[in-house]
Design an enzyme around this catalytic site. Structure first.
Site, PDB file in Angstrom:
ATOM      1  N   HIS A 278      -0.265  -5.911  -4.013  1.00 36.73           N
ATOM      2  CA  HIS A 278      -1.633  -6.885  -3.752  1.00 36.73           C
ATOM      3  C   HIS A 278      -1.363  -8.131  -4.571  1.00 36.73           C
ATOM      4  CE1 HIS A 278      -4.151  -6.894  -1.156  1.00 36.73           C
ATOM      5  NE2 HIS A 278      -4.905  -5.531  -1.280  1.00 36.73           N
TER       6      HIS A 278
ATOM      7  N   ASP B   4      -1.762 -10.451   1.119  1.00 34.00           N
ATOM      8  CA  ASP B   4      -3.101  -9.717   1.066  1.00 34.00           C
ATOM      9  C   ASP B   4      -2.939  -8.526   2.121  1.00 34.00           C
ATOM     10  OD1 ASP B   4      -4.256 -11.490  -0.353  1.00 34.00           O
ATOM     11  OD2 ASP B   4      -3.695 -13.270   1.350  1.00 34.00           O
TER      12      ASP B   4
END
Length: 427
Positions: free
Chosen positions: A393, A397
Site C-alpha cells: 500500500h 493505491d
C-alpha cells in the site's frame, strides 16, 4: 601426516555467510577428493561443500544451525604430507590466544603452553579448573559453543568454561558436554514432559525472517474477489483431453497476470524502501510459491509472456519437481517480479497472502467449488473460485489494486480474452 583446514568457500552473489544444515561426514571418516562434506544454505539455495583433498576427518568446525562466515574454518582433515596448517600457523594462532587471554583463564594458559589452541592437553588443570579463577558467567560467555549446547549446559547447571573443548578454536561440542557430564556424574536436567524445542534452520529460518520482515515493514492491502471459472474449467478439461502436459489453472492465471500488468505496469515491479525507488520490469517473471520438504520456496517462471499454456505448464511442473527434490539452484529461485500462491485443493475460501518482498503484489488462488449462483431468474450451478491478492500500500493505491483484480476476474471469466492480443498501454 599433517592437518588440512578447509574454509567456507565463497559461493557467489555477495554471500557473506552460510548456515550449516547437515554434516555428511563424521570425525574419523575417510574422505576422497571431491567427496561432499556438508550441506549449507543461503537465502538463495542449498548447496553441498566438496573436499578439495583426500584425508581423514579430524574435527568439525560448527554444528547444524550455526552460521559460518566465508573464509572461516569449516572442517579439518588429517592428510598425507604437511597439510596447510603448519607449526608457524599454529604458533601465530597461539600468540593471538595469549594476547587475548585474561589472568585466571585456565584454558587460555594451557593453550598458550601447548602452542596449539585446537588440541587440548588432558591435564589435571583442565579436568578440574579452579572455580575461583574466574566468574562462572564470564567464563561461559568467552567459550565458543552452539546455542543448543549452551542451552543444555545451562539446564544441567554446567559452566562451559569447565568443559574440555575438542572443537576447532576451543569450541565446546555436544560430545564434549556429554563427556563432561559422564565424568562428573551429573545428570542432565530432565526434559519437560510433552515439550520439544525445535530450532529453525535452513529454508524455514529464512522464510520466517522474510515473512516477519515483510509483515512488519510492508503495509498490506488485501482484496478478495470471487471469480466464475465455469468457462475456464470447461476449456481446461477440453484441452487436457487432447494435449500433454496436463494444464492446471496456474498457466491461465499467469497469462491473465501478464495481460493485466501490460495495462498496469506498476504491479510488475520491486520497491526499494531504502532509496524510495520503484523498479519496473518489462518481462514478467512469475514466482510460484511451492511447498518443499524443507520449507516454502519460490521458483521463477522467467518471461512468462513468451510461453504458451503448455510451455508454462511444463515449466511449472519441471521447477516444482526440482524444488521438491532439492535440485533447484539460485538461478531458478531468484528474480521473480510478481508471485502467485496456491494451496490447490487444500485452499480455503479466502487467504491473506504475504508479499514476497521487494515485490509489490502477490496473487492468491483459492479452492474451486460448485455453488448455486443467481443468474437473474433462477439459481444455477457454477464453478466459483476466489482470488485473494495482496499489495504494497506504500506504492499501490486501493483504486489501482481493485482495477487490477477486476481485470484478472474479467480475463479468467472469459478465457477467450486471454488469447486475444491487447493493445500496448497508451496506444
Amino acid at each position: 601426516m599433517g592437518e588440512y583446514a578447509i574454509k567456507m568457500p565463497d559461493i557467489g552473489e555477495g554471500i557473506a555467510e552460510a548456515e550449516l544444515i547437515e554434516w555428511l561426514v563424521n570425525v574419523g571418516d575417510e574422505v576422497a577428493t571431491d567427496a561432499p562434506l556438508a550441506e549449507v544454505t543461503t537465502d538463495k539455495a542449498r548447496v553441498q561443500i566438496p573436499s578439495p583433498v583426500a584425508g581423514t576427518v579430524h574435527s568439525l568446525g560448527a554444528e547444524p544451525g550455526e552460521f559460518i562466515a566465508v573464509g572461516a574454518e569449516l572442517i579439518r582433515l588429517t592428510v598425507a604430507g604437511g597439510g596447510n596448517v603448519g607449526p608457524a600457523a599454529r604458533t601465530e594462532e597461539a600468540d593471538r590466544t595469549v594476547a587475548t587471554a585474561k589472568p585466571g583463564d585456565a584454558r587460555s594458559e594451557v593453550s598458550a603452553k601447548s602452542g596449539n589452541p585446537t588440541k587440548r592437553e588432558h591435564s589435571a588443570e583442565l579436568e578440574e579448573p579452579a572455580q575461583s579463577a574466574r566468574p562462572a558467567i564470564a567464563a561461559s560467555a568467552k567459550v565458543l559453543a552452539a546455542p543448543a549446547v549452551r542451552g543444555r549446559a545451562r539446564d544441567a547447571g554446567v559452566d562451559l568454561g569447565d568443559v574440555r573443548a575438542t572443537g576447532p578454536e576451543g569450541r565446546v561440542t555436544a560430545a564434549d558436554l556429554a563427556a563432561h557430564l559422564n565424568r562428573s556424574g551429573a545428570a542432565p536436567a530432565p526434559a519437560a514432559e510433552s515439550v520439544e524445542d525445535i530450532q529453525l534452520m535452513g529454508i524455514r529460518r529464512i522464510t520466517a525472517k522474510r515473512m516477519q520482515q515483510a509483515w512488519r515493514e510492508v503495509p498490506h492491502i488485501t482484496i478478495v474477489e470471487e471469480v466464475d471459472v465455469t468457462e475456464l474449467e470447461s476449456l481446461r478439461t477440453r484441452l487436457n483431453s487432447d494435449h500433454t502436459p496436463r494444464v492446471t489453472v496456474l498457466p491461465f492465471v499467469m497469462r491473465a497476470i501478464v495481460a493485466a500488468v501490460g495495462e498496469q505496469p506498476e504491479f510488475n515491479a520491486h520497491f526499494d524502501d531504502q532509496t524510495d525507488t520503484i523498479r519496473r520490469y518489462t518481462p514478467v517473471h512469475v514466482g510460484i510459491a511451492t511447498q518443499a520438504p524443507d520449507g516454502l520456496k519460490v521458483p521463477v517462471i522467467r518471461d512468462a509472456g513468451a510461453l504458451d499454456l503448455w510451455e508454462a505448464a511444463a515449466r511449472i511442473e519441471e521447477l516444482s519437481a526440482a524444488v521438491r527434490d532439492g535440485r533447484a539452484g539460485r538461478e531458478e529461485l531468484s528474480g521473480s517480479t510478481i508471485t502467485v500462491t496456491s494451496l490447490g485443493k487444500l485452499g480455503a475460501i479466502a487467504t491473506t497472502p504475504i508479499i514476497n518482498r521487494p515485490e509489490v503484489a502477490i496473487v492468491g488462488v483459492n479452492r474451486m467449488a460448485v455453488r448455486p449462483m443467481w443468474n437473474g431468474s433462477e439459481f444455477v450451478p457454477r464453478t466459483m473460485m476466489n482470488l485473494s491478492s495482496s499489495f504494497d500500500h506504500r506504492v499501490i493505491d486501493g483504486w489501482a489494486a481493485a482495477r487490477f483484480v477486476a481485470r484478472l476476474k474479467e480475463l479468467l471469466e472469459m478465457p477467450a480474452l486471454l488469447f486475444i492480443p491487447t493493445k500496448p498501454q497508451g496506444a
